[in-house]
Write a protein that holds these residues in place. Structure first.
Motif, PDB file in Angstrom:
ATOM      1  N   ASN A  38       0.833  -1.202   0.000  1.00 24.35           N
ATOM      2  CA  ASN A  38       0.000   0.000   0.000  1.00 24.35           C
ATOM      3  C   ASN A  38       0.867   1.250   0.000  1.00 24.35           C
ATOM      4  O   ASN A  38       1.812   1.342   0.773  1.00 24.35           O
ATOM      5  N   GLY A  39       0.512   2.169  -0.887  1.00 27.75           N
ATOM      6  CA  GLY A  39       1.188   3.462  -0.879  1.00 27.75           C
ATOM      7  C   GLY A  39       2.593   3.452  -1.466  1.00 27.75           C
ATOM      8  O   GLY A  39       3.324   4.443  -1.366  1.00 27.75           O
ATOM      9  N   GLY A  41       3.429   3.524  -4.536  1.00 29.24           N
ATOM     10  CA  GLY A  41       3.522   4.409  -5.700  1.00 29.24           C
ATOM     11  C   GLY A  41       3.140   3.738  -7.006  1.00 29.24           C
ATOM     12  O   GLY A  41       3.384   4.279  -8.082  1.00 29.24           O
ATOM     13  N   LYS A  42       2.505   2.582  -6.911  1.00 23.62           N
ATOM     14  CA  LYS A  42       2.151   1.831  -8.122  1.00 23.62           C
ATOM     15  C   LYS A  42       1.146   2.596  -8.980  1.00 23.62           C
ATOM     16  O   LYS A  42       1.360   2.781 -10.178  1.00 23.62           O
ATOM     17  N   SER A  43       0.051   3.029  -8.353  1.00 23.45           N
ATOM     18  CA  SER A  43      -0.972   3.755  -9.125  1.00 23.45           C
ATOM     19  C   SER A  43      -0.414   5.061  -9.659  1.00 23.45           C
ATOM     20  O   SER A  43      -0.730   5.470 -10.780  1.00 23.45           O
ATOM     21  N   THR A  44       0.402   5.712  -8.853  1.00 24.18           N
ATOM     22  CA  THR A  44       1.005   6.981  -9.287  1.00 24.18           C
ATOM     23  C   THR A  44       1.839   6.758 -10.550  1.00 24.18           C
ATOM     24  O   THR A  44       1.811   7.571 -11.478  1.00 24.18           O
ATOM     25  N   GLN A 194      -1.212  -5.711  -6.088  1.00 24.32           N
ATOM     26  CA  GLN A 194      -0.801  -5.987  -4.702  1.00 24.32           C
ATOM     27  C   GLN A 194      -0.608  -7.477  -4.532  1.00 24.32           C
ATOM     28  O   GLN A 194       0.144  -7.922  -3.681  1.00 24.32           O
TER      29      GLN A 194
HETATM   30  P1  ATP Z   1      -2.229   1.018  -3.170  1.00 26.24           P
HETATM   31  O1  ATP Z   1      -1.822  -0.366  -3.515  1.00 26.24           O
HETATM   32  O2  ATP Z   1      -2.557   1.182  -1.711  1.00 26.24           O
HETATM   33  O3  ATP Z   1      -3.262   1.602  -4.080  1.00 26.24           O
HETATM   34  P2  ATP Z   1      -0.078   2.425  -4.548  1.00 26.24           P
HETATM   35  O4  ATP Z   1       1.222   1.698  -4.546  1.00 26.24           O
HETATM   36  O5  ATP Z   1      -0.890   2.392  -5.767  1.00 26.24           O
HETATM   37  O6  ATP Z   1      -0.910   1.939  -3.303  1.00 26.24           O
HETATM   38  P3  ATP Z   1      -0.162   5.298  -4.772  1.00 26.24           P
HETATM   39  O7  ATP Z   1      -1.644   5.394  -4.822  1.00 26.24           O
HETATM   40  O8  ATP Z   1       0.582   5.512  -6.017  1.00 26.24           O
HETATM   41  O9  ATP Z   1       0.282   3.908  -4.120  1.00 26.24           O
HETATM   42  O10 ATP Z   1       0.341   6.330  -3.661  1.00 26.24           O
HETATM   43  C1  ATP Z   1       1.720   6.658  -3.453  1.00 26.24           C
HETATM   44  C2  ATP Z   1       1.823   7.730  -2.382  1.00 26.24           C
HETATM   45  O11 ATP Z   1       1.263   8.945  -2.842  1.00 26.24           O
HETATM   46  C3  ATP Z   1       1.080   7.397  -1.094  1.00 26.24           C
HETATM   47  O12 ATP Z   1       1.852   7.835  -0.012  1.00 26.24           O
HETATM   48  C4  ATP Z   1      -0.204   8.183  -1.197  1.00 26.24           C
HETATM   49  O13 ATP Z   1      -0.687   8.543   0.072  1.00 26.24           O
HETATM   50  C5  ATP Z   1       0.221   9.399  -1.984  1.00 26.24           C
HETATM   51  N1  ATP Z   1      -0.894   9.904  -2.804  1.00 26.24           N
HETATM   52  C6  ATP Z   1      -1.564   9.230  -3.755  1.00 26.24           C
HETATM   53  N2  ATP Z   1      -2.528   9.990  -4.327  1.00 26.24           N
HETATM   54  C7  ATP Z   1      -2.462  11.193  -3.706  1.00 26.24           C
HETATM   55  C8  ATP Z   1      -3.180  12.417  -3.836  1.00 26.24           C
HETATM   56  N3  ATP Z   1      -4.151  12.570  -4.743  1.00 26.24           N
HETATM   57  N4  ATP Z   1      -2.839  13.432  -3.026  1.00 26.24           N
HETATM   58  C9  ATP Z   1      -1.836  13.290  -2.109  1.00 26.24           C
HETATM   59  N5  ATP Z   1      -1.114  12.178  -1.942  1.00 26.24           N
HETATM   60  C10 ATP Z   1      -1.410  11.129  -2.736  1.00 26.24           C
END
Ligand code: ATP
Length: 235
Positions: A38-39, A41-44, A194
């Motif tokens: 979680n978190g 950065g995958k979705s980012t 995940q």
């Molecule tokens: P998950 O599997 O939980 O979806 P992830 O690996 O896809 O996680 P991301 O969604 O890319 O993770 O988030 C990466 C970081 O950026 C996290 O710390 C998250 O809190 C932060 N983040 C994501 N979206 C935003 C936003 N719109 N505003 C501020 N911070 C964000």
């Protein structure tokens, strides 16, 4: 040359640096996965590739062409198409209309008709629900609509964000079988998951993301055997 190159991207949400210099490549014809907790950065990362976010530093290239300054619709038009997490579909439109929306930039009517037939064969369940309003479909069926809609754009690279999320084990297996079929037909796949076990067992190559950095990479099968991956993600 790799189909997609992500080159040292730094992505911020206001002052928070979510990606701290992420680099990786996706070779033409492969299934590549990005795993992490979680978190991480995958979705980012996916949103940056598809143009919903823009890196403050670094760039993304498709066959050497810089994409990271393009808008999302331009990126989709050159063949990089994302199926969003939560699989946003047009819930008031029918299955057929959703698929037609996926092809809205295309002009080749015969090709579009042929692809609709192909989607019915790939997703027999959707062909049975062709004129049903998509919002009334099950979660797994909505995932199929989202996937089929993306394929109607004839993507070169398909970006998938957590396709297994919220699905029953049987449905997950079906979704992954479909990903394999799509890939065998020539679509390059970048899969964010995940569920590391599932993703790495089908991927040609994988990257492990942690706190905005790639910490490990290798062939899917090698990563599955890696002690660090097992400890962190496979329990
Ligand atoms: P998950 O599997 O939980 O979806 P992830 O690996 O896809 O996680 P991301 O969604 O890319 O993770 O988030 C990466 C970081 O950026 C996290 O710390 C998250 O809190 C932060 N983040 C994501 N979206 C935003 C936003 N719109 N505003 C501020 N911070 C964000």
């Amino acid at each position: 040359m790799a189909l997609l190159e992500v080159d040292d991207i730094h992505v911020f949400y206001d002052k928070i640096e979510a990606l701290k210099g992420v680099s990786f490549v996706v070779e033409q014809g492969c299934i590549v996965t990005l795993v992490g907790g979680n978190g991480a950065g995958k979705s980012t990362t996916l949103k940056t590739i598809s143009g919903l976010l823009h890196p403050r530093r670094g760039e993304v290239r498709l066959e050497g062409r810089r994409m990271s300054t393009m808008q999302a619709h331009e990126i989709a038009a050159i063949g990089v198409v994302q199926i969003p997490e939560g699989r946003r579909i047009f819930s008031r439109l029918t299955v057929r209309e959703n698929l037609e929306m996926g092809a809205f930039t295309r002009k080749d009517r015969a090709g579009i008709a042929g692809d609709k037939e192909k989607m019915m064969a790939l997703f027999p369940r959707l062909s049975e629900r062709w004129n049903q309003v998509a919002g009334t479909l099950s979660g797994g069926e909505q995932q199929m609509v989202a996937t089929a809609r993306a394929l109607m754009a004839r993507p070169r690279a398909l970006l998938m964000d957590e396709p297994s999320m919220g699905l029953s084990p049987m449905m997950v297996e079906q979704v992954f079988d479909t990903i394999r079929t799509i890939n065998e037909e020539g679509v390059t796949v970048l899969l964010v998951e995940q569920n590391a076990l599932l993703a790495l067992s089908m991927a040609d190559y994988g990257y492990v993301l942690e706190s905005g950095r790639i910490i490990l990479s290798g062939k899917g099968s090698d990563l599955l055997d890696d002690e660090r991956v097992q400890r962190a993600y496979l329990g």
